[in-house]
Scaffold this motif. Structure first.
Motif: not given
Length: 335
Positions: A202-206, A250-254
């Protein structure tokens, strides 16, 4: 549905639409961002909140919960239409029910798993009801202590349903960085090693979602919108298409970068191991039969000859052939 080495990414659109056209726009964009699933919220104002329930959060201000829920609740036919469209796009679909009647409706529509929100994490009778569907359950644990999470796990597993994912969450809208506490996600993994752990954001941003993936989250849930300025309480803390695409990529690259956890040369290092490492070389021209002293030896690239760790063992050895300065020594050159 959940793969061992792949983070499952959910675009949460519940509360960000009230018409099929709005939902379709969200689904199309989420699909293009590469998410795995689109999730809704299933509730009726009359069964989720009493007249006394009030919101007092940054994204809502002070207002009646019942009136706000009434504004964004959607009926069975719209659920059916939206779910059908999500499936046609090749994405998984499910929802967060808030009452037993919501569960029954979702079951009638053929839902394959259920998400339980943090507001029901301590609602043990409801947890048992959902568990009896024998469908996988994603349980958000916002506002919970570890003992409360244990009670929830026992209630679900006790009904014979071990197919559970625990999602760390913080029930603040939006959640500020100092309150995210991602280490709690890992604490739950230590407490429940047999259960997969994820993060509902629930944060703002990623940033929080990317960090959660790196810290071991198997599931990431992020609110999704086509316009952060649109009317509605959740748009401000939702990822827009640019952010969601960045998050998924980003997650797929990680996942590619994470590797197998074995310290070993990478495929790309096969050549550089030879070219960029060092070997023992001669400092001057030498004739066959010459006995080598320490002054005759140096360490330079490439790494195609005798490794530097054997340098001291070469002192006193004789050459078996003539060699020039900078020649890379090999064992067959020595006697």
């Amino acid at each position: 549905m959940f793969l061992k080495d792949r983070v499952y990414i959910i675009a949460e659109i519940g509360g960000n639409f009230t018409t099929f056209d709005e939902a379709k726009k969200l689904i199309d964009t989420a699909r293009d961002c590469g998410v795995d699933a689109v999730k809704l919220q299933t509730y009726r104002a009359d069964t989720i909140a009493s007249r006394e329930a009030m919101f007092d959060m940054e994204n809502t201000g002070i207002c009646s919960q019942k009136e706000l829920f009434r504004k964004y609740e959607i009926g069975k036919e719209l659920h059916k239409e939206v779910f059908s469209y999500i499936e046609a796009q090749g994405l998984d679909w499910f929802s967060t029910p808030s009452h037993e009647s919501d569960v029954d409706m979702l079951e009638e529509l053929g839902v394959k798993m259920h998400k339980i929100g943090s507001d029901d994490a301590t609602n043990l009778p409801f947890l048992r009801y959902v568990a009896r569907t024998r469908k996988p359950i994603l349980l958000s644990t916002g506002m919970c202590t570890m003992s409360e999470v244990r009670e929830a796990v026992d209630a679900i597993v006790g009904e014979g349903n071990p197919d559970l994912v625990l999602l760390h969450a913080v029930t603040s809208y939006p959640t500020h960085p100092e309150d995210v506490n991602l280490a709690a996600m890992q604490a739950m993994k230590r407490e429940f090693p047999e259960i997969s752990i994820g993060y509902s954001d629930h944060t703002i941003g990623t940033t929080a979602c990317l960090c959660a993936a790196v810290m071991g989250a198997r599931v990431i849930e992020k609110h999704f919108t086509y316009d952060k300025q649109a009317e509605g309480p959740d748009h401000m803390l939702s990822a827009d298409p640019k952010e969601m695409r960045f998050l998924v990529q980003g997650i797929r690259e990680f996942e590619q970068m994470r590797g197998a956890g074995i310290k070993m040369p990478a495929k790309g290092e096969r050549t550089t191991r030879l070219n960029n490492r060092k070997s023992v070389v001669l400092t001057a021209d030498k004739k066959a039969g010459a006995r080598l002293s320490a002054d005759d030896l140096a360490v330079k690239r490439p790494g195609t000859g005798i490794a530097p760790k054997f340098l001291e063992q070469l002192v006193g050895r004789r050459l078996v052939r003539d060699l020039e300065a900078d020649a890379v020594l090999r064992w067959e050159d020595l006697q």
